[in-house]
Design an enzyme around this catalytic site. Structure first.
Site, PDB file in Angstrom:
ATOM      1  N   TYR A 253       3.860   5.411 -10.676  1.00  0.00           N
ATOM      2  CA  TYR A 253       4.427   6.573 -10.006  1.00  0.00           C
ATOM      3  C   TYR A 253       4.448   6.500  -8.481  1.00  0.00           C
ATOM      4  CZ  TYR A 253       4.799  11.396  -8.354  1.00  0.00           C
ATOM      5  OH  TYR A 253       5.170  12.527  -7.688  1.00  0.00           O
TER       6      TYR A 253
ATOM      7  N   GLY B 276       2.491  11.292   1.187  1.00  0.00           N
ATOM      8  CA  GLY B 276       1.716  12.423   1.687  1.00  0.00           C
ATOM      9  C   GLY B 276       2.564  13.285   2.598  1.00  0.00           C
TER      10      GLY B 276
ATOM     11  N   CYS C  10      -2.178   8.508   0.530  1.00  0.00           N
ATOM     12  CA  CYS C  10      -1.754   8.588   1.920  1.00  0.00           C
ATOM     13  C   CYS C  10      -0.972   7.333   2.246  1.00  0.00           C
ATOM     14  CB  CYS C  10      -2.965   8.654   2.845  1.00  0.00           C
ATOM     15  SG  CYS C  10      -3.987  10.104   2.554  1.00  0.00           S
TER      16      CYS C  10
ATOM     17  N   ASN D 250      -6.340   5.210   3.904  1.00  0.00           N
ATOM     18  CA  ASN D 250      -5.779   5.572   2.608  1.00  0.00           C
ATOM     19  C   ASN D 250      -6.815   5.218   1.547  1.00  0.00           C
ATOM     20  OD1 ASN D 250      -3.173   4.096   0.506  1.00  0.00           O
ATOM     21  ND2 ASN D 250      -4.231   6.036   0.301  1.00  0.00           N
ATOM     22  N   GLY D 251      -7.283   6.230   0.812  1.00  0.00           N
ATOM     23  CA  GLY D 251      -8.263   5.975  -0.241  1.00  0.00           C
ATOM     24  C   GLY D 251      -9.358   7.016  -0.209  1.00  0.00           C
TER      25      GLY D 251
END
Ligand code: SF4
Length: 470
Positions: A254, A38, A11, A112-113
């Site tokens: 990535y 996201g 995210c 985020n996570g």
């Protein structure tokens, strides 16, 4: 979604304190710069010092926000979130930020996570009579903050950090403050920049800070709580950093945009070094080197430079097709990767080709891509991957699928080569990958090694929480 074989993005989060600015529109453009992290849902919450307002929905940033709904978000404090569902299914009730009313005023959180102990924490909340409306661990975080026994928000964050285990880069909005918080392991990135006319921004990637005209100041360090305010940044160590830390290697490979700085390193430079390392580790006689666009382009440049084999493009990517929610028709679906990539026959005909890709996850697109290149006239196809085989799932917020779905968990490298039907296949070794990153420790490599940096309670499915809700 159209056929893809990448770890699903995590995210993106953004937090802004900017007096005398239209923070909602700033958050919009910040999220736009984080859209690659996201594409399922997004939201922005804004406070004017008294009232907090929120707008969130399913879809991409540009689909969700209009001048009208941004106009309604007035204030100088904002947080925003763009989501891919890692924990919790793809549903608007799981979209973020989460906003609730607390005893001390409104509170909104964007995360985020993934907390590996979320099921335990969730059960504890339910046992204490706290109701939950979503299946997301981010709501658990929000409710734990609301109920934490401390006088100040910083104190509550610090208290809750003792109980959270796993990956969390957070932006937290209260009535009159914005906080940026990073977990002690440092799994996910979070950086802070200063706006030219006063104020600060925290964002998942430094590229988003630059989009907003910020001077990038620093990363939020593992375990830190940073308060964005009018004066100097207020930094507090909310929890001692883990020793060693466990930064996610996949940000380099990535996830992050190539213009990002992650752990002090420019991601584009790291990817070039990964390609160069592949050229040294797995040389091959060939006529051209080409990337699977876009994320493998810097690595292909690195491979070409070291090998002396000319770099060229062999595939053109339809950059937007993977982001559509419109399901292809059956006949279009049969097109598979051809819906996303077109081969450049003039460049490929009769050539021995080295193809650079960043990862193979489920292994469902590499074979069709090799076939696409052969159909376009490539004589030999040699596949080179800039990371080791992914043999284990991630429980820290990256969707790579289950053990059974991971092709490198089921098959040997020779079997994968035969399955893909390429002339040769090589995965970069762990040692060479870390050498290219320039670090020997402090990183999580669990998806390659199975050595998780923290204890994983159980092998949990992505929609674990859904059972409790349905
Ligand atoms: S398991 Fe892999 S994807 Fe997950 S945090 Fe570790 S390095 Fe990143």
């Amino acid at each position: 979604m159209v056929m893809d074989d990448k770890p699903r993005e995590e995210c993106g989060v953004i937090g802004i304190y900017a007096p005398d600015e239209d923070v909602a529109r700033m958050a919009f453009f910040g999220l736009y710069a984080l859209q690659h992290r996201g594409q399922e849902a997004a939201g922005i919450a804004v406070s004017d010092g008294r009232t907090m307002r929120l707008h969130k929905d399913m879809g991409m940033v540009a689909q969700i926000f209009t001048p009208q709904n941004l106009q309604a978000l007035q204030g100088c404090y904002a947080i925003g979130h763009t989501r891919y569902s890692t924990t919790g299914s793809s549903h608007v009730r799981n979209a973020q930020p989460f906003m609730i009313e607390t005893y001390d005023g409104p509170l909104a959180v964007a995360h985020n996570g993934n907390l590996v102990n979320a099921p335990v924490l969730r059960r504890e909340l339910l046992q204490h009579g706290v109701g939950l409306s979503s299946s997301s661990d981010s709501e658990v975080i929000t409710l734990m903050l609301a109920g934490a026994p401390a006088e100040t928000w910083e104190g509550r964050i610090q208290y809750a950090m003792k109980h959270w285990r796993g990956a969390y880069s957070l932006v937290i909005l209260t009535r009159d403050s914005v906080y940026a918080v990073r977990d002690p392991w440092g799994f996910r990135p979070l950086s802070v920049g200063q706006l030219p006319h006063g104020g600060y921004v925290a964002a998942s990637e430094s590229g988003a800070l630059r989009t907003l005209g910020c001077e990038v100041i620093r990363e939020v360090k593992p375990g830190e709580i940073v308060k964005l305010s009018n004066t100097a940044l207020r930094v507090r160590q909310g929890h001692p950093p883990a020793s060693p830390t466990a930064l996610c290697t996949f940000e380099h490979i990535y996830f992050s945009r190539p213009d990002a700085t992650w752990d002090g390193c420019n991601v584009h430079q790291v990817r070039q070094r990964l390609g160069a390392a592949l050229a040294r580790e797995a040389p091959v006689k060939a006529d051209l080197v080409m990337p699977i666009p876009d994320s493998s382009t810097p690595a292909a440049i690195g491979y070409a430079r070291v090998s002396g084999i000319p770099y060229t493009e062999g595939l053109v990517k339809n950059r937007y097709i993977g982001r559509t929610f419109i399901q292809p028709t059956d006949s279009l679906r049969r097109q598979g990767v051809a819906l996303k990539f077109n081969a450049l026959e003039e460049n490929l005909r009769g050539q021995r080709v080295v193809v650079i890709d960043d990862s193979i996850v489920r292994g469902n697109t590499s074979g069709p891509l090799v076939k696409l290149l052969r159909d376009a006239g490539a004589r030999e196809v040699h596949l080179r991957i800039t990371c080791p085989p992914i043999t284990h799932p991630c429980f820290m917020g990256v969707d790579m699928g289950t053990y059974e779905e991971l092709i490198a968990h089921r098959l040997t490298q020779d079997e994968i080569r035969d399955h893909i039907d390429c002339d040769s296949l090589h995965f970069l070794s762990l040692e060479s990958m870390m050498e290219a990153i320039g670090r020997q420790e402090g990183y999580c490599n669990a998806c390659f090694t199975g050595r998780y940096p923290l204890e994983i309670d159980a092998v949990r499915a992505k929609t674990d929480f859904e059972t409790a809700l349905s």
